[in-house]
Design a protein around this motif. Structure first.
Motif, PDB file in Angstrom:
ATOM      1  N   ILE A 194     -19.620   0.561  58.931  1.00 26.51           N
ATOM      2  CA  ILE A 194     -20.676   0.869  59.415  1.00 26.51           C
ATOM      3  C   ILE A 194     -21.302  -0.401  59.008  1.00 26.51           C
ATOM      4  CG2 ILE A 194     -22.810   1.570  57.794  1.00 26.51           C
ATOM      5  CD1 ILE A 194     -21.416   4.358  56.679  1.00 26.51           C
ATOM      6  N   SER A 195     -22.243  -0.817  59.672  1.00 26.99           N
ATOM      7  CA  SER A 195     -23.752  -2.452  59.405  1.00 26.99           C
ATOM      8  C   SER A 195     -24.740  -1.599  58.865  1.00 26.99           C
ATOM      9  CB  SER A 195     -23.012  -3.320  59.867  1.00 26.99           C
ATOM     10  OG  SER A 195     -24.402  -2.223  61.518  1.00 26.99           O
ATOM     11  N   VAL A 196     -24.974  -2.855  57.933  1.00 31.15           N
ATOM     12  CA  VAL A 196     -26.760  -1.743  57.601  1.00 31.15           C
ATOM     13  C   VAL A 196     -27.479  -3.606  57.830  1.00 31.15           C
ATOM     14  CG1 VAL A 196     -26.869  -0.111  56.578  1.00 31.15           C
ATOM     15  CG2 VAL A 196     -25.894  -2.185  55.340  1.00 31.15           C
ATOM     16  N   GLN A 197     -28.675  -3.489  58.045  1.00 33.45           N
ATOM     17  CA  GLN A 197     -29.575  -4.926  58.483  1.00 33.45           C
ATOM     18  C   GLN A 197     -30.259  -4.720  57.349  1.00 33.45           C
ATOM     19  OE1 GLN A 197     -30.207  -7.210  61.550  1.00 33.45           O
ATOM     20  NE2 GLN A 197     -27.672  -6.132  62.055  1.00 33.45           N
TER      21      GLN A 197
ATOM     22  N   GLN B 127     -30.632  -1.894  65.614  1.00 29.45           N
ATOM     23  CA  GLN B 127     -28.959  -3.160  65.645  1.00 29.45           C
ATOM     24  C   GLN B 127     -27.912  -2.123  64.277  1.00 29.45           C
ATOM     25  OE1 GLN B 127     -31.170  -6.916  65.104  1.00 29.45           O
ATOM     26  NE2 GLN B 127     -32.995  -5.549  64.471  1.00 29.45           N
ATOM     27  N   GLU B 128     -27.991  -1.223  63.605  1.00 30.18           N
ATOM     28  CA  GLU B 128     -27.475  -1.286  63.221  1.00 30.18           C
ATOM     29  C   GLU B 128     -26.306  -0.089  63.718  1.00 30.18           C
ATOM     30  OE1 GLU B 128     -29.542   0.976  59.761  1.00 30.18           O
ATOM     31  OE2 GLU B 128     -29.935  -1.076  58.462  1.00 30.18           O
ATOM     32  N   GLU B 129     -24.727   0.010  62.695  1.00 28.91           N
ATOM     33  CA  GLU B 129     -23.881   0.263  63.676  1.00 28.91           C
ATOM     34  C   GLU B 129     -23.821   1.736  62.731  1.00 28.91           C
ATOM     35  OE1 GLU B 129     -21.055  -2.089  66.340  1.00 28.91           O
ATOM     36  OE2 GLU B 129     -20.938  -2.380  63.844  1.00 28.91           O
ATOM     37  N   CYS B 130     -22.475   2.854  63.003  1.00 30.59           N
ATOM     38  CA  CYS B 130     -21.900   3.098  62.629  1.00 30.59           C
ATOM     39  C   CYS B 130     -21.346   3.657  63.682  1.00 30.59           C
ATOM     40  CB  CYS B 130     -22.680   4.685  62.251  1.00 30.59           C
ATOM     41  SG  CYS B 130     -21.340   5.840  60.659  1.00 30.59           S
TER      42      CYS B 130
END
Lengths: 197, 181
Positions: free
Chosen positions: B85-88, B172-175
């Motif tokens: 998981i990425s968060v901006q 732009q965030e990933e999961c």
């Protein structure tokens, strides 16, 4: 033989009805262990927490699924005014509040189905970024079906027997460690549409 | 006859008590499962962010939503491996919170604790291995108490302008599955 079957069957049927029925009744009627009352507002010490007991967890699943734990956010709810009378969307209420020791806060009105009231007014809440304070830092808002001359307004139109939730994000320890006596906004009924009360 | 009644009553009460406790324990799982089904379009959208539109009076996905927050959810499923998981970053309150299958909020990372550039969190079950490289790239590696659960991002966005900015940040965030090709 038939008697025996009826005997066992009646145990299963009555046992299931009483067991599941009593559990559903407790979940629906808000049996919340760890409940904290604060001047008509209530919260739980264990919302979202891994320490929540099964009853609190079940209740939270119904009314506050995906809620955060109290170090992150404190949620208080209430269903009645200062006189202890259940809220009525047709009435006019005054909220009086002061500064709240949290990074951000909001107060939101929910219809009895736990969703935002369907009224097209786009005024379901007030929050720390939008509320216009008085000169001394306190603030006043109106909950009513119409805005009238109110600066800060939450629409209660089609709210029925509504409830309110206050969210306190990143609360100071003054809130999260003093849930029962931290000063929270008061809500006074001023008038009721057509009810003559 | 009297004895039969006592047996009937005792058995019924015992069964009622057992089912009461069982139902109380099962209830959060049932509701969480239903929420995961709703948020993932019945499993069609797992391990991917779903960005909710602004919470209005027509929203019916989650009870008591806040109209002042921008919500993104990712129903994760770790049965085929860890999830990344990425968060901006966000110039205001935001948090990434993780919920297990029993509704517990077992992990929260808010913007105060987050690096200025945002964060990568790897989510896995306790028995899943990750490489040293993957660990080094992550801000935190979190063990999920259940194979399925929900990741939720809340961003403070009380105005339409802030909501538009939130939308630009969150795309732009990933999961996603960590080891996906």
């Amino acid at each position: 033989m038939l008697k025996k079957i009826a005997f066992v069957l009646s145990i299963i049927l009555v046992g299931a009805a009483v067991g599941v029925g009593s559990a559903m009744l407790m979940i629906r009627n808000g049996a919340m262990i760890g409940r904290v009352d604060n001047n008509h507002w209530y919260t739980s010490r264990t919302v979202g927490s891994v320490d929540a007991d099964p009853y609190t967890r079940a209740l939270v699943a119904r009314i506050g699924l995906l809620g955060l734990n109290r170090q992150e956010t404190v949620y208080f709810s209430r269903t009645e005014d200062e006189a202890g009378v259940v809220f009525d969307g047709a009435c006019t209420y005054r909220i009086d509040g002061g500064p709240l020791a949290a990074r951000w806060w909001s107060i939101t009105l929910y219809a009895p189905d736990n969703f935002l009231a369907v009224n097209g007014d786009h005024q379901p809440s007030i929050d720390a970024t939008s509320v216009q304070p008085n000169a001394d830092g306190s603030w006043t808002a109106r909950i009513a079906p119409e805005q009238g001359d109110a600066v800060n307004w939450i629409s209660s139109r089609n709210g029925g027997a509504f409830s309110l939730s206050i969210r306190l994000y990143n609360p100071e320890p003054a809130i999260s460690e003093h849930l029962e006596d931290v000063p929270l906004p008061t809500i006074t009924r001023e008038a009721c549409e057509g009810a003559g009360q | 006859m009297k004895k039969a009644w006592i047996i009937w009553l005792a058995s019924t009460l015992l069964l009622a008590a057992a089912l009461h406790v069982a139902f109380m324990f099962a209830y959060p799982y049932i509701l969480m499962n239903a929420a995961m089904d709703r948020l993932s379009a019945n499993g069609e959208r797992e391990n991917v962010w779903t960005h909710a539109p602004r919470m209005t009076e027509t929203a019916r996905l989650i009870v008591r939503p806040s109209p002042d927050l921008a919500y993104s959810s990712c129903v994760y499923d770790l049965s085929d491996g860890p999830v990344q998981i990425s968060v901006q970053p966000w110039g205001d309150y935001m948090s990434l919170s993780l919920f297990g299958a029993n509704t517990d909020n077992y992990f929260t990372l808010n913007d105060r604790r987050m690096p200025e550039s945002g964060a990568i969190v790897i989510l896995r079950t306790a028995d899943q291995a990750i490489t040293d490289e993957q660990r080094a790239a992550a801000f935190e590696v979190v063990d999920s108490p259940s194979a399925r659960g929900i990741a939720l991002v809340r961003r403070l966005a009380p105005s339409p302008e802030r909501f538009a900015e939130a939308e630009a940040a969150r795309v732009q965030e990933e999961c996603r599955a960590l080891n996906a090709e």
